[in-house]
Design a protein around this motif. Structure first.
Motif, PDB file in Angstrom:
ATOM      1  N   SER A  52      46.986  32.095  20.769  1.00 36.56           N
ATOM      2  CA  SER A  52      47.874  30.972  21.104  1.00 36.56           C
ATOM      3  C   SER A  52      47.154  29.631  21.029  1.00 36.56           C
ATOM      4  O   SER A  52      47.766  28.607  20.765  1.00 36.56           O
ATOM      5  CB  SER A  52      48.466  31.166  22.502  1.00 36.56           C
ATOM      6  N   LYS A  53      45.845  29.629  21.238  1.00 35.52           N
ATOM      7  CA  LYS A  53      45.081  28.376  21.243  1.00 35.52           C
ATOM      8  C   LYS A  53      44.735  27.890  19.835  1.00 35.52           C
ATOM      9  O   LYS A  53      44.404  26.731  19.654  1.00 35.52           O
ATOM     10  CB  LYS A  53      43.808  28.540  22.067  1.00 35.52           C
ATOM     11  N   THR A  54      44.795  28.767  18.852  1.00 31.99           N
ATOM     12  CA  THR A  54      44.447  28.377  17.486  1.00 31.99           C
ATOM     13  C   THR A  54      45.672  28.031  16.649  1.00 31.99           C
ATOM     14  O   THR A  54      45.528  27.628  15.497  1.00 31.99           O
ATOM     15  CB  THR A  54      43.645  29.484  16.777  1.00 31.99           C
ATOM     16  N   ALA A  55      46.857  28.156  17.196  1.00 35.67           N
ATOM     17  CA  ALA A  55      48.090  27.932  16.434  1.00 35.67           C
ATOM     18  C   ALA A  55      48.159  26.529  15.839  1.00 35.67           C
ATOM     19  O   ALA A  55      48.701  26.346  14.750  1.00 35.67           O
ATOM     20  CB  ALA A  55      49.309  28.194  17.311  1.00 35.67           C
ATOM     21  N   ARG A  56      47.595  25.535  16.510  1.00 39.62           N
ATOM     22  CA  ARG A  56      47.670  24.173  15.967  1.00 39.62           C
ATOM     23  C   ARG A  56      46.641  23.921  14.863  1.00 39.62           C
ATOM     24  O   ARG A  56      46.646  22.864  14.239  1.00 39.62           O
ATOM     25  CB  ARG A  56      47.564  23.130  17.071  1.00 39.62           C
ATOM     26  N   PHE A  57      45.770  24.904  14.621  1.00 41.11           N
ATOM     27  CA  PHE A  57      44.806  24.840  13.519  1.00 41.11           C
ATOM     28  C   PHE A  57      45.026  26.075  12.645  1.00 41.11           C
ATOM     29  O   PHE A  57      44.323  27.081  12.782  1.00 41.11           O
ATOM     30  CB  PHE A  57      43.362  24.821  14.047  1.00 41.11           C
ATOM     31  N   PRO A  58      46.023  26.032  11.754  1.00 39.39           N
ATOM     32  CA  PRO A  58      46.408  27.232  10.987  1.00 39.39           C
ATOM     33  C   PRO A  58      45.263  27.850  10.179  1.00 39.39           C
ATOM     34  O   PRO A  58      45.184  29.078  10.078  1.00 39.39           O
ATOM     35  CB  PRO A  58      47.506  26.732  10.055  1.00 39.39           C
ATOM     36  N   LEU A  59      44.375  27.042   9.623  1.00 43.32           N
ATOM     37  CA  LEU A  59      43.281  27.597   8.832  1.00 43.32           C
ATOM     38  C   LEU A  59      42.337  28.395   9.735  1.00 43.32           C
ATOM     39  O   LEU A  59      41.910  29.498   9.377  1.00 43.32           O
ATOM     40  CB  LEU A  59      42.516  26.472   8.119  1.00 43.32           C
ATOM     41  N   LEU A  60      42.033  27.877  10.899  1.00 40.81           N
ATOM     42  CA  LEU A  60      41.193  28.594  11.862  1.00 40.81           C
ATOM     43  C   LEU A  60      41.881  29.877  12.305  1.00 40.81           C
ATOM     44  O   LEU A  60      41.257  30.942  12.368  1.00 40.81           O
ATOM     45  CB  LEU A  60      40.890  27.696  13.069  1.00 40.81           C
ATOM     46  N   ASP A  61      43.154  29.789  12.598  1.00 40.96           N
ATOM     47  CA  ASP A  61      43.920  30.950  13.035  1.00 40.96           C
ATOM     48  C   ASP A  61      43.867  32.066  11.996  1.00 40.96           C
ATOM     49  O   ASP A  61      43.595  33.222  12.313  1.00 40.96           O
ATOM     50  CB  ASP A  61      45.371  30.527  13.294  1.00 40.96           C
ATOM     51  N   ARG A  62      44.097  31.713  10.732  1.00 42.84           N
ATOM     52  CA  ARG A  62      44.061  32.721   9.659  1.00 42.84           C
ATOM     53  C   ARG A  62      42.664  33.303   9.492  1.00 42.84           C
ATOM     54  O   ARG A  62      42.496  34.498   9.272  1.00 42.84           O
ATOM     55  CB  ARG A  62      44.524  32.113   8.335  1.00 42.84           C
ATOM     56  N   GLY A  63      41.649  32.445   9.578  1.00 45.07           N
ATOM     57  CA  GLY A  63      40.274  32.922   9.436  1.00 45.07           C
ATOM     58  C   GLY A  63      39.899  33.911  10.527  1.00 45.07           C
ATOM     59  O   GLY A  63      39.285  34.958  10.256  1.00 45.07           O
ATOM     60  N   LEU A  64      40.283  33.620  11.762  1.00 49.23           N
ATOM     61  CA  LEU A  64      39.963  34.526  12.867  1.00 49.23           C
ATOM     62  C   LEU A  64      40.731  35.847  12.737  1.00 49.23           C
ATOM     63  O   LEU A  64      40.215  36.903  13.096  1.00 49.23           O
ATOM     64  CB  LEU A  64      40.256  33.855  14.203  1.00 49.23           C
ATOM     65  N   LYS A  65      41.945  35.790  12.194  1.00 43.28           N
ATOM     66  CA  LYS A  65      42.703  37.025  11.966  1.00 43.28           C
ATOM     67  C   LYS A  65      42.003  37.891  10.923  1.00 43.28           C
ATOM     68  O   LYS A  65      41.967  39.120  11.048  1.00 43.28           O
ATOM     69  CB  LYS A  65      44.133  36.708  11.534  1.00 43.28           C
ATOM     70  N   LEU A  66      41.446  37.259   9.899  1.00 43.10           N
ATOM     71  CA  LEU A  66      40.698  38.015   8.885  1.00 43.10           C
ATOM     72  C   LEU A  66      39.463  38.669   9.506  1.00 43.10           C
ATOM     73  O   LEU A  66      39.147  39.822   9.211  1.00 43.10           O
ATOM     74  CB  LEU A  66      40.284  37.098   7.732  1.00 43.10           C
ATOM     75  N   VAL A  67      38.777  37.935  10.354  1.00 36.70           N
ATOM     76  CA  VAL A  67      37.586  38.482  11.019  1.00 36.70           C
ATOM     77  C   VAL A  67      37.992  39.662  11.909  1.00 36.70           C
ATOM     78  O   VAL A  67      37.354  40.716  11.881  1.00 36.70           O
ATOM     79  CB  VAL A  67      36.850  37.394  11.838  1.00 36.70           C
ATOM     80  N   ARG A  68      39.048  39.474  12.697  1.00 39.07           N
ATOM     81  CA  ARG A  68      39.542  40.561  13.571  1.00 39.07           C
ATOM     82  C   ARG A  68      39.927  41.785  12.764  1.00 39.07           C
ATOM     83  O   ARG A  68      39.758  42.923  13.206  1.00 39.07           O
ATOM     84  CB  ARG A  68      40.755  40.095  14.369  1.00 39.07           C
ATOM     85  N   GLY A  69      40.445  41.542  11.563  1.00 36.49           N
ATOM     86  CA  GLY A  69      40.860  42.647  10.699  1.00 36.49           C
ATOM     87  C   GLY A  69      39.718  43.339   9.988  1.00 36.49           C
ATOM     88  O   GLY A  69      39.936  44.309   9.268  1.00 36.49           O
ATOM     89  N   GLY A  70      38.512  42.833  10.151  1.00 37.82           N
ATOM     90  CA  GLY A  70      37.339  43.484   9.557  1.00 37.82           C
ATOM     91  C   GLY A  70      37.023  43.078   8.136  1.00 37.82           C
ATOM     92  O   GLY A  70      36.280  43.782   7.445  1.00 37.82           O
ATOM     93  N   ALA A  71      37.551  41.947   7.673  1.00 34.75           N
ATOM     94  CA  ALA A  71      37.259  41.497   6.306  1.00 34.75           C
ATOM     95  C   ALA A  71      35.781  41.150   6.165  1.00 34.75           C
ATOM     96  O   ALA A  71      35.141  40.681   7.112  1.00 34.75           O
ATOM     97  CB  ALA A  71      38.111  40.277   5.963  1.00 34.75           C
ATOM     98  N   GLU A  72      35.242  41.370   5.001  1.00 31.19           N
ATOM     99  CA  GLU A  72      33.845  41.046   4.719  1.00 31.19           C
ATOM    100  C   GLU A  72      33.662  39.529   4.711  1.00 31.19           C
ATOM    101  O   GLU A  72      34.593  38.781   4.378  1.00 31.19           O
ATOM    102  CB  GLU A  72      33.448  41.618   3.360  1.00 31.19           C
ATOM    103  N   PRO A  73      32.461  39.055   5.067  1.00 28.16           N
ATOM    104  CA  PRO A  73      32.215  37.605   5.126  1.00 28.16           C
ATOM    105  C   PRO A  73      32.569  36.845   3.850  1.00 28.16           C
ATOM    106  O   PRO A  73      33.159  35.772   3.912  1.00 28.16           O
ATOM    107  CB  PRO A  73      30.717  37.510   5.426  1.00 28.16           C
ATOM    108  N   GLN A  74      32.257  37.413   2.681  1.00 26.90           N
ATOM    109  CA  GLN A  74      32.571  36.731   1.428  1.00 26.90           C
ATOM    110  C   GLN A  74      34.077  36.619   1.222  1.00 26.90           C
ATOM    111  O   GLN A  74      34.570  35.628   0.686  1.00 26.90           O
ATOM    112  CB  GLN A  74      31.938  37.458   0.223  1.00 26.90           C
TER     113      GLN A  74
END
Length: 169
Positions: A52-74
């Motif tokens: 809920s705190k990252t919603a106003r920064f959509p790029l950050l929100d999407r990036g953290l979702k990718l990290v949570r999902g286990g995506a590789e750093p690259q």
């Protein structure tokens, strides 16, 4: 961050070097550092608490979702770069988010992340930010308490990992 990524961002995204624009990004920087600090203390599962705190920064929100999902750093860095281009996100915001998300994913100490993020600002703005950052209480050098170590050794199902052998009790 890869040099190619930096060059691609710099040549393609809107750049505003004004002090006012840089200061607008301080909320983003504070949030990234807070997330970084919490993830270092409690693990990547802590990212769920920030949805809920990252919603106003959509790029950050999407990036953290990718990290949570286990995506590789690259993959995370590449996806964030593509999103920044597609959505015409300002250069400074894009750089802060990409560097911040990569730092969070790599579990960099918050103090190191702070220095990396500050490097994108002018010296004048860096000084102002350094004066406001102590309120975050960034302290990556504090060792975990016995209670915190025990919590980390406990699995969700209640079993514990023996600290010396790594076997479950």
């Amino acid at each position: 961050m890869q040099i190619e990524t930096m060059l691609a961002l710099q040549s393609s995204l809107q750049k505003d070097d004004s002090q006012a624009d840089q200061l607008q990004q301080t909320d983003l920087m504070h949030l990234i550092l807070k997330i970084n600090q919490d993830v270092n203390r409690h693990g990547l599962c802590e990212l769920e608490d920030y949805e809920s705190k990252t919603a106003r920064f959509p790029l950050l929100d999407r990036g953290l979702k990718l990290v949570r999902g286990g995506a590789e750093p690259q993959v995370v860095e590449s996806a964030l770069l593509h999103m920044a281009f597609a959505n015409h996100i300002a250069l400074l915001e894009s750089l802060l988010v990409i560097e911040g998300v990569c730092s969070i994913q790599m579990l960099r100490p918050a103090e190191l992340t702070k220095e990396l993020l500050l490097s994108y600002f002018t010296f004048e703005v860096q000084d102002e930010l350094r004066n406001s950052l102590p309120q975050l209480h960034i302290d990556s050098s504090t060792p975990l308490s016995k209670k915190e170590v025990e919590k980390l050794l406990k699995k969700q199902d209640g079993t514990e990992i023996h600290p010396t052998s790594g076997t479950f009790l």
